[in-house]
Design a protein around this motif. Structure first.
Motif, PDB file in Angstrom:
ATOM      1  N   ARG A 163      44.142  38.274  47.804  1.00 45.89           N
ATOM      2  CA  ARG A 163      43.336  37.157  48.043  1.00 45.89           C
ATOM      3  C   ARG A 163      42.266  37.038  47.086  1.00 45.89           C
ATOM      4  NH1 ARG A 163      43.760  39.284  53.393  1.00 45.89           N
ATOM      5  NH2 ARG A 163      44.974  38.123  54.797  1.00 45.89           N
ATOM      6  N   GLU A 164      41.243  36.193  47.168  1.00 48.82           N
ATOM      7  CA  GLU A 164      40.176  36.094  46.299  1.00 48.82           C
ATOM      8  C   GLU A 164      39.543  37.468  46.072  1.00 48.82           C
ATOM      9  OE1 GLU A 164      40.520  31.982  48.112  1.00 48.82           O
ATOM     10  OE2 GLU A 164      40.723  34.259  48.844  1.00 48.82           O
ATOM     11  N   ASN A 165      39.484  38.295  47.075  1.00 48.68           N
ATOM     12  CA  ASN A 165      38.976  39.807  46.677  1.00 48.68           C
ATOM     13  C   ASN A 165      39.700  40.733  45.783  1.00 48.68           C
ATOM     14  OD1 ASN A 165      40.679  40.040  48.795  1.00 48.68           O
ATOM     15  ND2 ASN A 165      39.624  41.844  49.445  1.00 48.68           N
ATOM     16  N   GLY A 166      40.736  40.130  45.559  1.00 44.71           N
ATOM     17  CA  GLY A 166      41.687  40.913  44.969  1.00 44.71           C
ATOM     18  C   GLY A 166      42.867  41.534  46.123  1.00 44.71           C
ATOM     19  N   GLY A 167      42.618  42.818  46.395  1.00 45.83           N
ATOM     20  CA  GLY A 167      43.457  42.998  47.725  1.00 45.83           C
ATOM     21  C   GLY A 167      44.962  43.661  47.057  1.00 45.83           C
ATOM     22  N   ASN A 168      46.006  43.238  47.864  1.00 45.95           N
ATOM     23  CA  ASN A 168      47.387  43.577  47.742  1.00 45.95           C
ATOM     24  C   ASN A 168      47.964  42.722  46.681  1.00 45.95           C
ATOM     25  OD1 ASN A 168      49.570  45.338  48.100  1.00 45.95           O
ATOM     26  ND2 ASN A 168      50.424  43.750  49.794  1.00 45.95           N
ATOM     27  N   CYS A 169      47.609  42.868  45.379  1.00 44.92           N
ATOM     28  CA  CYS A 169      48.297  42.069  44.374  1.00 44.92           C
ATOM     29  C   CYS A 169      49.431  42.745  43.820  1.00 44.92           C
ATOM     30  CB  CYS A 169      47.292  41.953  43.326  1.00 44.92           C
ATOM     31  SG  CYS A 169      45.687  40.805  43.775  1.00 44.92           S
ATOM     32  N   ASP A 170      49.555  44.202  43.760  1.00 49.71           N
ATOM     33  CA  ASP A 170      50.661  44.631  43.624  1.00 49.71           C
ATOM     34  C   ASP A 170      51.188  44.552  42.005  1.00 49.71           C
ATOM     35  OD1 ASP A 170      51.486  46.136  45.884  1.00 49.71           O
ATOM     36  OD2 ASP A 170      52.325  44.399  46.919  1.00 49.71           O
ATOM     37  N   ILE A 171      50.280  44.606  41.264  1.00 43.97           N
ATOM     38  CA  ILE A 171      50.477  44.323  39.807  1.00 43.97           C
ATOM     39  C   ILE A 171      50.731  45.735  39.211  1.00 43.97           C
ATOM     40  CG2 ILE A 171      49.221  43.681  37.504  1.00 43.97           C
ATOM     41  CD1 ILE A 171      47.634  41.577  39.244  1.00 43.97           C
ATOM     42  N   LYS A 172      52.030  45.749  38.776  1.00 42.23           N
ATOM     43  CA  LYS A 172      52.365  47.181  38.313  1.00 42.23           C
ATOM     44  C   LYS A 172      51.863  47.827  37.023  1.00 42.23           C
ATOM     45  CE  LYS A 172      56.689  45.478  35.827  1.00 42.23           C
ATOM     46  NZ  LYS A 172      56.028  45.790  34.495  1.00 42.23           N
ATOM     47  N   ASN A 173      51.376  46.644  36.224  1.00 44.43           N
ATOM     48  CA  ASN A 173      50.699  47.188  34.942  1.00 44.43           C
ATOM     49  C   ASN A 173      49.233  47.848  35.072  1.00 44.43           C
ATOM     50  OD1 ASN A 173      52.983  44.993  34.306  1.00 44.43           O
ATOM     51  ND2 ASN A 173      52.879  46.261  32.577  1.00 44.43           N
ATOM     52  N   LEU A 174      48.713  47.703  36.171  1.00 44.62           N
ATOM     53  CA  LEU A 174      47.486  48.342  36.403  1.00 44.62           C
ATOM     54  C   LEU A 174      47.221  49.675  36.562  1.00 44.62           C
ATOM     55  CD1 LEU A 174      46.048  45.484  38.739  1.00 44.62           C
ATOM     56  CD2 LEU A 174      45.616  45.808  36.201  1.00 44.62           C
ATOM     57  N   SER A 175      47.434  50.607  35.542  1.00 42.99           N
ATOM     58  CA  SER A 175      47.616  51.924  35.141  1.00 42.99           C
ATOM     59  C   SER A 175      46.732  52.449  34.462  1.00 42.99           C
ATOM     60  CB  SER A 175      49.094  52.342  34.697  1.00 42.99           C
ATOM     61  OG  SER A 175      49.270  53.657  34.923  1.00 42.99           O
ATOM     62  N   ARG A 176      46.766  53.581  33.834  1.00 45.41           N
ATOM     63  CA  ARG A 176      45.749  54.241  33.233  1.00 45.41           C
ATOM     64  C   ARG A 176      45.016  53.339  32.202  1.00 45.41           C
ATOM     65  NH1 ARG A 176      49.465  58.150  34.464  1.00 45.41           N
ATOM     66  NH2 ARG A 176      48.893  60.164  35.176  1.00 45.41           N
ATOM     67  N   GLY A 177      43.785  53.320  32.107  1.00 38.83           N
ATOM     68  CA  GLY A 177      43.066  52.464  31.184  1.00 38.83           C
ATOM     69  C   GLY A 177      42.820  51.018  31.533  1.00 38.83           C
ATOM     70  N   SER A 178      43.241  50.663  32.689  1.00 35.82           N
ATOM     71  CA  SER A 178      43.291  49.169  33.080  1.00 35.82           C
ATOM     72  C   SER A 178      41.852  48.990  33.637  1.00 35.82           C
ATOM     73  CB  SER A 178      44.091  48.759  34.285  1.00 35.82           C
ATOM     74  OG  SER A 178      45.490  48.908  33.608  1.00 35.82           O
ATOM     75  N   LYS A 179      41.361  47.601  33.537  1.00 31.26           N
ATOM     76  CA  LYS A 179      40.282  47.390  34.203  1.00 31.26           C
ATOM     77  C   LYS A 179      40.434  46.197  35.142  1.00 31.26           C
ATOM     78  CE  LYS A 179      36.265  48.707  31.421  1.00 31.26           C
ATOM     79  NZ  LYS A 179      34.951  48.164  30.538  1.00 31.26           N
ATOM     80  N   VAL A 180      39.871  46.334  36.349  1.00 32.57           N
ATOM     81  CA  VAL A 180      39.976  45.094  37.198  1.00 32.57           C
ATOM     82  C   VAL A 180      38.486  44.613  37.435  1.00 32.57           C
ATOM     83  CG1 VAL A 180      40.420  44.576  39.554  1.00 32.57           C
ATOM     84  CG2 VAL A 180      41.687  46.318  38.299  1.00 32.57           C
ATOM     85  N   TYR A 181      38.400  43.398  37.243  1.00 33.65           N
ATOM     86  CA  TYR A 181      37.020  42.609  37.416  1.00 33.65           C
ATOM     87  C   TYR A 181      36.986  42.046  38.562  1.00 33.65           C
ATOM     88  CZ  TYR A 181      36.706  43.735  32.413  1.00 33.65           C
ATOM     89  OH  TYR A 181      36.455  44.392  31.339  1.00 33.65           O
ATOM     90  N   LEU A 182      36.448  42.663  39.666  1.00 29.20           N
ATOM     91  CA  LEU A 182      36.355  41.804  41.276  1.00 29.20           C
ATOM     92  C   LEU A 182      35.212  41.173  41.540  1.00 29.20           C
ATOM     93  CD1 LEU A 182      37.655  45.145  42.823  1.00 29.20           C
ATOM     94  CD2 LEU A 182      39.128  42.973  42.443  1.00 29.20           C
ATOM     95  N   PRO A 183      35.278  40.096  42.324  1.00 26.32           N
ATOM     96  CA  PRO A 183      34.192  39.421  42.591  1.00 26.32           C
ATOM     97  C   PRO A 183      33.470  40.250  43.678  1.00 26.32           C
ATOM     98  CG  PRO A 183      36.193  38.235  43.224  1.00 26.32           C
ATOM     99  CD  PRO A 183      36.612  39.188  42.499  1.00 26.32           C
ATOM    100  N   VAL A 184      32.204  40.122  43.729  1.00 26.22           N
ATOM    101  CA  VAL A 184      31.391  40.753  44.703  1.00 26.22           C
ATOM    102  C   VAL A 184      30.882  39.650  45.745  1.00 26.22           C
ATOM    103  CG1 VAL A 184      29.189  42.170  45.409  1.00 26.22           C
ATOM    104  CG2 VAL A 184      30.542  42.652  43.196  1.00 26.22           C
TER     105      VAL A 184
END
Length: 449
Positions: A238-259
């Motif tokens: 959902r809007e908060n991220g959550g269960n996105c199951d993006i397989k390429n989010l591995s070492r060195g990745s960054k996730v920019y999440l709304p607060v």
């Protein structure tokens, strides 16, 4: 001075149940689930997590644990974590939380995982109409590689990642989720179908107190009962991220999440050793327990500056993901195409789901010619590092989707003679021309689910 060892903020004992852990876990989204620890901006910290079922799936040959799994547990998460800056000021609503994945992997001593096909009457999957019965494959890890006794002849490096990384919703956002998903359930059955099988699956999963785990909040109290009846399930992203199951989010990745709440209340879980795009069998990644080593940065006012709402309120935003530099390299792929025409020959209008379904079915049909059962291929395409694409979405009436499979995942083992080889070179001239890198499975060593 050498950097300090990452601080362990959520430890896990895989021999204990989720509700028995030293630091309590949770399996719902709600702003009032209290944080279990504070983390300072820039600090390197470690979060451990159970597999998404909390150890309910066993390392054996039976798929009964998949068949009868109670999906009201979904998913057990580690957190929430309250993120503060160097002065102790917490992240605030409207900020953006940058979460960097510095390291990750399976928990030591628990280096195995599983992939499953859910029973049609218990959740099903993308191809429920073709594969209605529960199946399971166990995977064992050798460093970066995984192999399965249930799908022999396959070995590949995992692109390990967390299926879930998210922040807590505000009360307003939680109400938006519950209202729109409840409306979908009330009105959607007459008009909505996905690949003609949606009637076999729930349109959404509304709050329920069944198997609800709310961290520090004691079950049976009035506070627990109120939150359990409001808290959102963790199944969809959902809007908060959550269960996105993006397989390429591995070492060195960054996730920019709304607060959305003070402190951000970051949670994570659902670790995957590997996954194919789409996770098509629903329990489709190689599910495992694991750990993340993370760093966070608070971008003050970042939601307004970097995220553009698409919806009726300023809360209708989505995270941004930055893919890391570390991933397996494959040079040869076999690509299967699908269009918006279903198995009955019915034409759909620019339906990318139908097109992707056809691409997956085409891949299953092709690979099953080489000695694998179709259930084995379905499991494999759920968890191997295959690439899914929407290749065309404008040329009416057919959307075009593709599924690309790296040919190197098929283990070309050495052998003393062709008759003893598990993989024998395909002799058919047509197939050699089309894909010389595929091999025929030796019938005497064929293993079926």
């Amino acid at each position: 001075m050498a950097p300090l060892t990452p601080r362990l903020v959520v430890p896990i004992d895989v021999k204990k149940k989720p509700w028995e852990q030293k630091v309590r876990l949770h399996n719902r989204w709600h702003p009032d689930i209290p944080p279990v620890a504070d983390v300072t901006e820039g600090e390197l910290f470690r979060v451990e997590m159970v597999d998404w079922t909390g150890g309910r799936v066993r390392d054996d040959d039976s798929a009964d644990d998949i068949k009868f799994l109670d999906l009201t547990i979904t998913h057990y998460l580690s957190g929430p974590l309250r993120i503060v800056d160097a002065e102790g000021v917490p992240a605030s609503p409207g900020d953006l939380l940058a979460v960097e994945i510095c390291n990750l992997g399976p928990l030591p001593g628990d280096e195995w995982g599983y992939t499953g096909i859910f029973e049609r009457e218990n959740g099903g999957g993308f191809l429920t109409d073709h594969f209605p019965s529960a199946r399971k494959a166990i995977w064992y890890f050798e460093g970066i590689y995984a192999y399965s006794p249930q799908i022999p002849g396959v070995r590949f490096p995992g692109l390990t990642h967390p299926g879930i990384v998210g922040t807590a919703p505000s009360v307003e956002l939680l109400n938006i989720w519950n209202e729109r998903e409840r409306k979908l359930i009330e009105t959607g059955h007459e008009s909505l179908k996905l690949c003609e099988v949606l009637h076999q699956r729930p349109l959404a999963n509304l709050p329920t107190s069944d198997n609800c785990l709310l961290g520090k909040i004691q079950e049976g109290t009035a506070e627990w009962q109120k939150i359990a009846n409001e808290a959102a399930r963790t199944i969809p992203g959902r809007e908060n991220g959550g269960n996105c199951d993006i397989k390429n989010l591995s070492r060195g990745s960054k996730v920019y999440l709304p607060v959305f709440v003070e402190g951000a209340n970051l949670s994570t879980g659902d670790m995957h050793f590997s996954q194919g795009d789409g996770e098509v069998s629903f329990c489709g990644a190689i599910e495992m327990s694991g750990f993340l080593e993370l760093k966070c940065e608070i971008i003050r006012g970042g939601m307004k500056e970097y995220l553009t709402p698409v919806g009726p309120t300023a809360l209708h935003v989505n995270p941004i993901f930055e893919i890391g530099p570390v991933e397996p390299r494959f040079s040869e792929w076999l690509v299967f195409e699908g269009i918006s025409v279903d198995e009955s020959g019915k034409q759909h209008f620019l339906d990318a789901s139908v097109a992707y379904k056809r691409a997956v079915l085409n891949a299953i049909e092709y690979l099953s010619r080489f000695g694998y059962s179709k259930e084995q291929v379905y499991l494999l395409l759920s968890c191997c590092p295959c690439e899914g694409r929407i290749s065309g979405i404008v040329d009416a009436p057919n959307a075009v989707a593709t599924l690309a499979i790296p040919t190197a995942i098929f283990d070309q083992v050495s052998c003393n003679s062709p008759t003893n080889c598990f993989l024998d070179i395909l002799k058919d001239v047509h197939f050699i021309y089309c894909c010389a890198f595929f091999h025929v499975l030796n019938k005497n060593r064929r293993t079926r689910l």
